[in-house]
Design an enzyme around this catalytic site. Structure first.
Site, PDB file in Angstrom:
ATOM      1  N   GLU A  33     -16.516  31.755  14.629  1.00 45.13           N
ATOM      2  CA  GLU A  33     -16.923  31.026  13.632  1.00 45.13           C
ATOM      3  C   GLU A  33     -17.625  29.857  13.949  1.00 45.13           C
ATOM      4  O   GLU A  33     -17.544  29.488  15.121  1.00 45.13           O
ATOM      5  CB  GLU A  33     -15.711  30.379  12.320  1.00 45.13           C
ATOM      6  CG  GLU A  33     -14.932  29.615  13.110  1.00 45.13           C
ATOM      7  CD  GLU A  33     -13.867  29.344  12.277  1.00 45.13           C
ATOM      8  OE1 GLU A  33     -13.266  30.263  11.247  1.00 45.13           O
ATOM      9  OE2 GLU A  33     -12.820  28.260  12.542  1.00 45.13           O
ATOM     10  N   ASP A  35       0.918   4.161  -2.978  1.00 40.09           N
ATOM     11  CA  ASP A  35       0.505   5.500  -2.450  1.00 40.09           C
ATOM     12  C   ASP A  35       1.900   6.309  -3.032  1.00 40.09           C
ATOM     13  O   ASP A  35       1.380   7.527  -3.549  1.00 40.09           O
ATOM     14  CB  ASP A  35       0.477   5.737  -1.043  1.00 40.09           C
ATOM     15  CG  ASP A  35      -0.903   5.132  -0.615  1.00 40.09           C
ATOM     16  OD1 ASP A  35      -1.746   4.841  -1.376  1.00 40.09           O
ATOM     17  OD2 ASP A  35      -1.068   4.950   0.555  1.00 40.09           O
ATOM     18  N   LYS A  38     -20.552  26.195  23.306  1.00 43.52           N
ATOM     19  CA  LYS A  38     -21.489  25.073  22.727  1.00 43.52           C
ATOM     20  C   LYS A  38     -23.140  25.783  22.688  1.00 43.52           C
ATOM     21  O   LYS A  38     -23.434  26.612  23.664  1.00 43.52           O
ATOM     22  CB  LYS A  38     -21.488  23.667  23.365  1.00 43.52           C
ATOM     23  CG  LYS A  38     -20.067  23.147  23.645  1.00 43.52           C
ATOM     24  CD  LYS A  38     -19.599  22.455  22.283  1.00 43.52           C
ATOM     25  CE  LYS A  38     -20.375  21.167  21.997  1.00 43.52           C
ATOM     26  NZ  LYS A  38     -19.937  20.193  22.771  1.00 43.52           N
ATOM     27  N   GLU A  81     -13.260  20.050   9.089  1.00 42.01           N
ATOM     28  CA  GLU A  81     -14.209  19.157   9.468  1.00 42.01           C
ATOM     29  C   GLU A  81     -14.769  18.514   8.151  1.00 42.01           C
ATOM     30  O   GLU A  81     -15.197  19.279   7.125  1.00 42.01           O
ATOM     31  CB  GLU A  81     -15.188  19.738  10.359  1.00 42.01           C
ATOM     32  CG  GLU A  81     -15.982  19.049  11.139  1.00 42.01           C
ATOM     33  CD  GLU A  81     -15.255  18.720  12.639  1.00 42.01           C
ATOM     34  OE1 GLU A  81     -13.865  19.041  12.821  1.00 42.01           O
ATOM     35  OE2 GLU A  81     -16.001  18.330  13.457  1.00 42.01           O
ATOM     36  N   CYS A 126     -56.168   2.569   7.637  1.00 41.15           N
ATOM     37  CA  CYS A 126     -57.612   2.349   8.041  1.00 41.15           C
ATOM     38  C   CYS A 126     -58.402   2.618   6.815  1.00 41.15           C
ATOM     39  O   CYS A 126     -58.306   3.831   6.381  1.00 41.15           O
ATOM     40  CB  CYS A 126     -57.987   3.109   9.418  1.00 41.15           C
ATOM     41  SG  CYS A 126     -59.555   3.156   9.472  1.00 41.15           S
ATOM     42  N   SER A 150      -7.762  19.667  21.066  1.00 40.14           N
ATOM     43  CA  SER A 150      -8.969  19.892  20.999  1.00 40.14           C
ATOM     44  C   SER A 150      -9.212  21.169  21.978  1.00 40.14           C
ATOM     45  O   SER A 150      -8.240  21.690  22.188  1.00 40.14           O
ATOM     46  CB  SER A 150      -9.812  18.435  21.887  1.00 40.14           C
ATOM     47  OG  SER A 150      -9.374  18.578  22.964  1.00 40.14           O
ATOM     48  N   ASP A 181       0.722  -1.274   0.018  1.00 41.39           N
ATOM     49  CA  ASP A 181      -0.063  -0.121   0.015  1.00 41.39           C
ATOM     50  C   ASP A 181       0.729   1.225  -0.003  1.00 41.39           C
ATOM     51  O   ASP A 181       0.597   2.175  -0.654  1.00 41.39           O
ATOM     52  CB  ASP A 181      -0.764  -0.011   1.243  1.00 41.39           C
ATOM     53  CG  ASP A 181      -2.013  -0.909   0.947  1.00 41.39           C
ATOM     54  OD1 ASP A 181      -2.328  -1.382  -0.212  1.00 41.39           O
ATOM     55  OD2 ASP A 181      -2.991  -0.888   1.938  1.00 41.39           O
ATOM     56  N   CYS A 207     -58.170  -0.778  13.700  1.00 39.55           N
ATOM     57  CA  CYS A 207     -57.978   0.556  13.659  1.00 39.55           C
ATOM     58  C   CYS A 207     -58.108   1.082  15.242  1.00 39.55           C
ATOM     59  O   CYS A 207     -59.101   0.829  15.860  1.00 39.55           O
ATOM     60  CB  CYS A 207     -58.828   1.322  12.783  1.00 39.55           C
ATOM     61  SG  CYS A 207     -58.628   3.189  13.159  1.00 39.55           S
ATOM     62  N   LYS A 256     -18.769  26.150  15.093  1.00 38.48           N
ATOM     63  CA  LYS A 256     -18.013  24.960  15.430  1.00 38.48           C
ATOM     64  C   LYS A 256     -18.969  23.623  14.960  1.00 38.48           C
ATOM     65  O   LYS A 256     -20.127  23.469  15.069  1.00 38.48           O
ATOM     66  CB  LYS A 256     -18.253  24.635  16.960  1.00 38.48           C
ATOM     67  CG  LYS A 256     -17.559  23.227  17.527  1.00 38.48           C
ATOM     68  CD  LYS A 256     -17.347  23.267  18.894  1.00 38.48           C
ATOM     69  CE  LYS A 256     -16.245  21.925  19.346  1.00 38.48           C
ATOM     70  NZ  LYS A 256     -16.705  20.630  18.660  1.00 38.48           N
TER      71      LYS A 256
HETATM   72  S1  IVH Z   1      -9.919  24.906  15.855  1.00 35.56           S
HETATM   73  C1  IVH Z   1      -6.709  23.292  18.932  1.00 35.56           C
HETATM   74  N1  IVH Z   1     -12.206  25.384  14.346  1.00 35.56           N
HETATM   75  O1  IVH Z   1     -13.723  20.886  17.349  1.00 35.56           O
HETATM   76  C2  IVH Z   1      -7.895  22.819  17.762  1.00 35.56           C
HETATM   77  N2  IVH Z   1     -12.141  23.353  15.479  1.00 35.56           N
HETATM   78  O2  IVH Z   1     -12.530  19.968  20.332  1.00 35.56           O
HETATM   79  C3  IVH Z   1      -8.111  23.731  16.897  1.00 35.56           C
HETATM   80  N3  IVH Z   1     -13.896  22.008  15.258  1.00 35.56           N
HETATM   81  O3  IVH Z   1     -10.970  18.461  16.861  1.00 35.56           O
HETATM   82  C4  IVH Z   1      -9.219  23.537  16.326  1.00 35.56           C
HETATM   83  N4  IVH Z   1     -15.282  23.424  14.185  1.00 35.56           N
HETATM   84  O4  IVH Z   1     -12.719  18.653  14.981  1.00 35.56           O
HETATM   85  C5  IVH Z   1     -11.701  24.512  15.170  1.00 35.56           C
HETATM   86  N5  IVH Z   1     -14.465  26.005  13.529  1.00 35.56           N
HETATM   87  C6  IVH Z   1     -13.622  25.199  14.100  1.00 35.56           C
HETATM   88  C7  IVH Z   1     -14.113  24.078  14.430  1.00 35.56           C
HETATM   89  C8  IVH Z   1     -13.420  22.949  15.159  1.00 35.56           C
HETATM   90  C9  IVH Z   1     -15.266  22.125  14.696  1.00 35.56           C
HETATM   91  C10 IVH Z   1     -13.831  20.712  15.790  1.00 35.56           C
HETATM   92  C11 IVH Z   1     -12.405  20.088  15.425  1.00 35.56           C
HETATM   93  C12 IVH Z   1     -11.644  19.728  16.779  1.00 35.56           C
HETATM   94  C13 IVH Z   1     -12.694  20.107  18.013  1.00 35.56           C
HETATM   95  C14 IVH Z   1     -12.097  20.680  18.958  1.00 35.56           C
END
Ligand code: IVH
Length: 475
Positions: free
Chosen positions: A116, A35, A317, A177, A427, A82, A31, A411, A118
């Site tokens: 922006e 690639d 959130k 994403e 019915c 994250s 593989d 019914c 999430k």
């Molecule tokens: S910035 C240091 N921007 O949320 C991490 N993440 O918990 C920088 N996510 O794994 C990530 N929308 O999959 C960023 N506008 C956005 C996002 C975003 C969704 C997700 C992403 C990440 C998780 C973080």
């Protein structure tokens, strides 16, 4: 060897490997070797577009990976972190105050955040070398991820080579994403495909399952999109600010998450989120909150990170739209067309600002397939103003003596006989009071005659009191 010859040669070797694969045999390439050839070919074609032909293996996606295989694991050049997930306005205040304090900003000094959506999908990390996509990894454990390149290559809005004139960074990791739009997900549900685990639960889940498919041809049939929101490792380019990064990403041919807006203070972050949450249903794809990032990359550097999450970005959130509930009863209801459908009466459950008492189960075939039973613990989901749905059953928690729900034999409203038409039970009695109620409610509704003051309750009373026995009686 001339470039043209090398290209011809690469194509020949790749085609031979493909053919061997399709014949069920193994090619002499691993593989990784395959690639390597593929990437080399794509690089040469990118540099020499006049030599690109439609029949090149790079122009069609869909070389299945080995059957029953797994994906290779590869290390990210820079780890994928994250975000700290915040649910309350006060938590956002604390987060922003901490950042300002670390930067030793006084009350007057402005700090700009870039806001922006999430996105609620599955993150991916794409590596471009000299502007050519060489691989795409899943997030994995943050240090290394699965090599999903062939699946990611099927995504139509994901550039296989960066657009524009360059110069491009020697290497850059573009992060974003993978999502499925609401429309795409609905269309897929219409097609009524099922995965090995049953019907699709929601868009996010479907994306996750799709990216793990071993056959890219199947992936290609699923409407995936890639939205870019960050870079990881990068050499040779300084983007300055997140806003400028977004522009650069768009210039390179990526779709970036919209809407985006700068925020000069906490109030602006809060209102960006509240505004987006109130418009949540109008937006083309699912999001579960907003992300606010310190706009200036130098300041991001200064703020650094805790062990898990950056101090320069936060996720604020939305109220969750998935909740746990319990099925108290599975009842049959008769609609205006005479269709007898199952409905789950639930333990009243708070879900995104409303109390949910009922969930639709659509039809008896689907009920049987999902095997929702009375007394089951379930997960319910509300999307927009559509009726909440049971999306998951916690089968492990089911009582041992539980029995599958059975469709009614007569019914539930008039006791008349029922007929099966396709997936639906009907019915057949045109005078069935439940149908009469349904037809009158429909007639009085805004989309038909818009009769003010004649809602379901009033109609039920009129029919029960026999003041109305036909639809014409209304007039
Ligand atoms: S910035 C240091 N921007 O949320 C991490 N993440 O918990 C920088 N996510 O794994 C990530 N929308 O999959 C960023 N506008 C956005 C996002 C975003 C969704 C997700 C992403 C990440 C998780 C973080």
């Amino acid at each position: 060897m001339s470039t043209e010859q090398e290209i011809q040669d690469l194509r020949k070797r790749i085609r031979a490997a493909d053919a061997a694969y399709y014949d069920g045999g193994a090619s002499d390439l691993t593989d990784a070797q395959y690639d390597e050839l593929f990437v080399r070919l794509r690089t040469l074609e990118a540099d020499n577009p006049q030599l690109l032909t439609e029949d090149s293996p790079t122009q069609r996606v869909g070389t299945p990976l080995k059957k029953g295989g797994t994906f290779d694991t590869q290390e990210h050049l820079a780890p994928m972190g994250s975000l700290e997930s915040l649910m309350q306005a006060d938590e956002v205040r604390t987060f922003v105050e901490r950042a300002r304090k670390l930067l030793e900003y006084d009350e007057e000094t402005p700090l700009t955040w870039s806001c922006e959506p999430k996105l609620d999908g599955v993150s991916a990390n794409l590596l471009y070398e000299d502007g050519v996509l060489v691989r795409g990894l899943s997030r994995g454990d943050g240090q290394s991820g699965e090599d999903l390149t062939r699946n990611l290559l099927t995504i139509r809005n994901l550039p296989t080579q960066l657009a524009g004139n360059g110069p491009f960074p020697k290497r850059v990791e573009v992060r974003g994403e993978v999502i499925m739009s609401k429309a795409g997900f609905a269309a897929l549900q219409q097609r009524e495909e099922t995965t090995s685990e049953g019907t699709f639960r929601n868009a996010r889940n479907t994306v996750a399952g799709t990216l793990k498919l071993m056959d890219p041809r199947m992936v290609k049939r699923r409407p995936l999109d890639f939205l870019a929101f960050a870079v990881g490792f990068v050499d040779g380019i300084d983007f300055g600010t997140h806003e400028q990064l977004r522009h650069k990403l768009a210039e390179w041919g990526f779709t970036v998450a919209e809407p985006a807006a700068p925020a000069a203070d906490i109030a602006a972050i809060l209102s960006f989120r509240d505004d987006l949450e109130s418009r949540r249903d109008e937006l083309p794809y699912e999001m579960d909150g907003v992300v606010a990032k310190v706009n200036d990359f130098e300041l991001q550097q200064l703020l650094g990170r805790t062990s898990r999450t950056p101090r320069w970005a936060l996720a604020y959130k939305f109220a969750p739209r998935l909740a746990r509930s319990r099925v108290e009863k599975i009842a049959a209801q008769v609609g205006r067309t005479g269709a007898v459908t199952p409905v789950a009466h639930l333990e009243p459950t708070e879900l995104a600002g409303v109390t949910v008492r009922n969930a639709s189960l659509h039809n008896w075939a689907l009920l049987a397939e999902r095997d929702v039973r009375e007394d089951d613990a379930v997960e319910i989901q509300r999307a927009g103003d559509v009726i909440p749905e049971v999306v998951r059953v916690f089968v492990d928690e089911r009582r041992a003596d539980s029995k599958p729900a059975e469709p009614p034999t007569t019914c539930p409203a008039c006791n008349g006989p029922l007929q099966l038409e396709g997936k639906f039970l009907y019915c057949g009695d045109i005078d069935c009071p439940a149908q009469l109620i349904g037809r009158i409610v429909h007639l009085a509704s805004r989309r038909a005659f818009d009769i003010e003051g004649l809602g379901p309750k009033q109609v039920e009373q009129l029919v029960a009191a026999k003041l109305v026995t036909t639809v014409e009686d209304v007039f």
